[in-house]
Write a protein that holds these residues in place. Structure first.
Motif, PDB file in Angstrom:
ATOM      1  N   ASN A  38     -21.641  11.314  12.259  1.00  0.00           N
ATOM      2  CA  ASN A  38     -20.887  11.626  11.039  1.00  0.00           C
ATOM      3  C   ASN A  38     -21.793  12.189   9.947  1.00  0.00           C
ATOM      4  N   ALA A  39     -23.002  11.664   9.828  1.00  0.00           N
ATOM      5  CA  ALA A  39     -23.954  12.206   8.847  1.00  0.00           C
ATOM      6  C   ALA A  39     -24.333  13.637   9.215  1.00  0.00           C
ATOM      7  N   ALA A  40     -24.491  13.902  10.506  1.00  0.00           N
ATOM      8  CA  ALA A  40     -24.804  15.264  10.950  1.00  0.00           C
ATOM      9  C   ALA A  40     -23.657  16.213  10.591  1.00  0.00           C
ATOM     10  N   ALA A  41     -22.422  15.757  10.760  1.00  0.00           N
ATOM     11  CA  ALA A  41     -21.272  16.591  10.388  1.00  0.00           C
ATOM     12  C   ALA A  41     -21.287  16.854   8.891  1.00  0.00           C
ATOM     13  N   ASP A  42     -21.450  15.797   8.118  1.00  0.00           N
ATOM     14  CA  ASP A  42     -21.438  15.930   6.656  1.00  0.00           C
ATOM     15  C   ASP A  42     -22.494  16.907   6.155  1.00  0.00           C
ATOM     16  N   ASP A  43     -23.627  16.971   6.855  1.00  0.00           N
ATOM     17  CA  ASP A  43     -24.737  17.835   6.448  1.00  0.00           C
ATOM     18  C   ASP A  43     -24.731  19.191   7.137  1.00  0.00           C
ATOM     19  N   ALA A  44     -23.816  19.424   8.055  1.00  0.00           N
ATOM     20  CA  ALA A  44     -23.808  20.654   8.842  1.00  0.00           C
ATOM     21  C   ALA A  44     -23.399  21.848   7.982  1.00  0.00           C
ATOM     22  N   PRO A  45     -24.024  23.000   8.224  1.00  0.00           N
ATOM     23  CA  PRO A  45     -23.590  24.211   7.530  1.00  0.00           C
ATOM     24  C   PRO A  45     -22.122  24.490   7.852  1.00  0.00           C
ATOM     25  N   GLY A  46     -21.345  24.806   6.845  1.00  0.00           N
ATOM     26  CA  GLY A  46     -19.949  25.150   7.047  1.00  0.00           C
ATOM     27  C   GLY A  46     -18.996  23.969   7.084  1.00  0.00           C
ATOM     28  N   PHE A  47     -19.513  22.745   6.977  1.00  0.00           N
ATOM     29  CA  PHE A  47     -18.645  21.572   6.942  1.00  0.00           C
ATOM     30  C   PHE A  47     -17.912  21.534   5.606  1.00  0.00           C
ATOM     31  N   VAL A  48     -16.614  21.175   5.640  1.00  0.00           N
ATOM     32  CA  VAL A  48     -15.818  21.078   4.427  1.00  0.00           C
ATOM     33  C   VAL A  48     -15.359  19.641   4.192  1.00  0.00           C
ATOM     34  N   TRP A  49     -14.762  19.001   5.206  1.00  0.00           N
ATOM     35  CA  TRP A  49     -14.143  17.694   5.015  1.00  0.00           C
ATOM     36  C   TRP A  49     -13.905  17.040   6.367  1.00  0.00           C
ATOM     37  N   ARG A  50     -13.875  15.687   6.375  1.00  0.00           N
ATOM     38  CA  ARG A  50     -13.449  14.953   7.571  1.00  0.00           C
ATOM     39  C   ARG A  50     -12.645  13.740   7.143  1.00  0.00           C
ATOM     40  N   LEU A  51     -11.738  13.359   8.003  1.00  0.00           N
ATOM     41  CA  LEU A  51     -10.889  12.207   7.761  1.00  0.00           C
ATOM     42  C   LEU A  51     -11.705  10.929   7.868  1.00  0.00           C
ATOM     43  N   VAL A  52     -11.575  10.066   6.872  1.00  0.00           N
ATOM     44  CA  VAL A  52     -12.158   8.724   6.912  1.00  0.00           C
ATOM     45  C   VAL A  52     -11.118   7.742   6.400  1.00  0.00           C
ATOM     46  N   GLU A  53     -11.200   6.539   6.906  1.00  0.00           N
ATOM     47  CA  GLU A  53     -10.320   5.489   6.408  1.00  0.00           C
ATOM     48  C   GLU A  53     -10.801   5.081   5.023  1.00  0.00           C
ATOM     49  N   GLU A  54      -9.876   4.787   4.124  1.00  0.00           N
ATOM     50  CA  GLU A  54     -10.247   4.362   2.782  1.00  0.00           C
ATOM     51  C   GLU A  54     -11.162   3.146   2.860  1.00  0.00           C
ATOM     52  N   GLY A  55     -12.307   3.222   2.183  1.00  0.00           N
ATOM     53  CA  GLY A  55     -13.269   2.131   2.168  1.00  0.00           C
ATOM     54  C   GLY A  55     -14.158   2.076   3.400  1.00  0.00           C
ATOM     55  N   ALA A  56     -14.073   3.083   4.267  1.00  0.00           N
ATOM     56  CA  ALA A  56     -14.889   3.110   5.490  1.00  0.00           C
ATOM     57  C   ALA A  56     -15.655   4.430   5.559  1.00  0.00           C
ATOM     58  N   ASP A  57     -16.572   4.503   6.517  1.00  0.00           N
ATOM     59  CA  ASP A  57     -17.357   5.722   6.709  1.00  0.00           C
ATOM     60  C   ASP A  57     -16.813   6.598   7.830  1.00  0.00           C
ATOM     61  N   ASP A  58     -15.786   6.110   8.516  1.00  0.00           N
ATOM     62  CA  ASP A  58     -15.216   6.877   9.621  1.00  0.00           C
ATOM     63  C   ASP A  58     -13.717   6.595   9.710  1.00  0.00           C
ATOM     64  N   ALA A  59     -13.097   7.175  10.738  1.00  0.00           N
ATOM     65  CA  ALA A  59     -11.649   7.035  10.903  1.00  0.00           C
ATOM     66  C   ALA A  59     -11.284   6.243  12.153  1.00  0.00           C
ATOM     67  N   THR A  60     -12.233   5.499  12.715  1.00  0.00           N
ATOM     68  CA  THR A  60     -11.960   4.835  13.991  1.00  0.00           C
ATOM     69  C   THR A  60     -10.881   3.766  13.898  1.00  0.00           C
ATOM     70  N   ALA A  61     -10.643   3.205  12.737  1.00  0.00           N
ATOM     71  CA  ALA A  61      -9.605   2.178  12.602  1.00  0.00           C
ATOM     72  C   ALA A  61      -8.215   2.785  12.402  1.00  0.00           C
ATOM     73  N   LEU A  62      -8.160   4.073  12.063  1.00  0.00           N
ATOM     74  CA  LEU A  62      -6.870   4.740  11.907  1.00  0.00           C
ATOM     75  C   LEU A  62      -6.332   5.058  13.297  1.00  0.00           C
ATOM     76  N   ARG A  63      -5.099   4.730  13.555  1.00  0.00           N
ATOM     77  CA  ARG A  63      -4.542   4.938  14.893  1.00  0.00           C
ATOM     78  C   ARG A  63      -3.177   5.623  14.847  1.00  0.00           C
ATOM     79  N   PRO A  64      -3.096   6.817  14.253  1.00  0.00           N
ATOM     80  CA  PRO A  64      -1.802   7.495  14.140  1.00  0.00           C
ATOM     81  C   PRO A  64      -1.255   8.009  15.474  1.00  0.00           C
ATOM     82  N   ALA A  65      -2.083   8.063  16.496  1.00  0.00           N
ATOM     83  CA  ALA A  65      -1.646   8.579  17.796  1.00  0.00           C
ATOM     84  C   ALA A  65      -1.458   7.472  18.829  1.00  0.00           C
ATOM     85  N   GLY A  66      -1.604   6.217  18.421  1.00  0.00           N
ATOM     86  CA  GLY A  66      -1.447   5.100  19.347  1.00  0.00           C
ATOM     87  C   GLY A  66      -2.580   4.107  19.185  1.00  0.00           C
ATOM     88  N   GLU A  67      -2.334   2.883  19.547  1.00  0.00           N
ATOM     89  CA  GLU A  67      -3.300   1.798  19.328  1.00  0.00           C
ATOM     90  C   GLU A  67      -4.612   2.006  20.063  1.00  0.00           C
TER      91      GLU A  67
END
Length: 171
Positions: A38-67
């Motif tokens: 995730n840090a590599a993405a954030d620092d990558a040339p051309g990166f704009v945005w990524r989904l993260v769960e509120e209060g977290a550093d990633d989106a692994t706890a978000l499960r909109p496509a199934g548990e």
């Protein structure tokens, strides 16, 4: 969100079905790589945005496509920027080992599409694009690296970028 000089941005959604719960010891190597990738993405040339769960550093706890499905949703300035991160960074280490942690998908698990710069896609929008790709195949509205459409093609098609005039940046 990172500022950009492009009129259109490329969105990617990748879904992965977990072989084991994230707290299973067999998933530990994947979980340990998350911060680095995730840090590599954030620092990558051309990166704009990524989904993260509120209060977290990633989106692994978000499960909109199934548990048992995790989602990766991000926005990039160009196809080249996304490709560079995907195949020329620490992310490649995760991809090489993905069969250890994720089930093999029998249908599309990655979808790309263009949005006007400044638009942040929702998971609902992303899952709808993936469903479109699965149901109808690649189009200017929902495509893959192998069936890529430029921002100009998407705008000319009218299916994806109503707000983006044809012939502008982002292709």
């Amino acid at each position: 969100m990172t500022a950009s000089g492009y009129d259109a941005h490329l969105v990617q959604l990748n879904v992965a079905t977990l072989r084991f719960p994230l707290d299973d010891p067999r998933m530990a190597p994947f979980v340990e790589m998350l911060d680095t990738v995730n840090a590599a993405a954030d620092d990558a040339p051309g990166f704009v945005w990524r989904l993260v769960e509120e209060g977290a550093d990633d989106a692994t706890a978000l499960r909109p496509a199934g548990e048992d499905v995790i989602v990766n949703l991000s926005v990039w300035e160009t196809q080249e920027a996304l490709w560079g991160f995907t195949y020329r960074s620490e992310h490649l280490d995760v991809m090489r080992r993905r069969r250890e942690w994720f089930e093999r998908h029998m249908e599309a698990h990655l979808v790309l599409w263009w949005v006007p710069a400044g638009h942040l896609p929702t998971t609902g929008e992303a899952l709808e694009r993936l469903a479109d790709l699965r149901a109808h195949g690649p189009s200017a509205r929902a495509f893959t690296f192998a069936s890529f459409y430029s921002a100009d093609e998407a705008a000319a098609d009218g299916a994806a970028l109503e707000a983006l005039p044809v012939g502008r940046n982002g292709s």
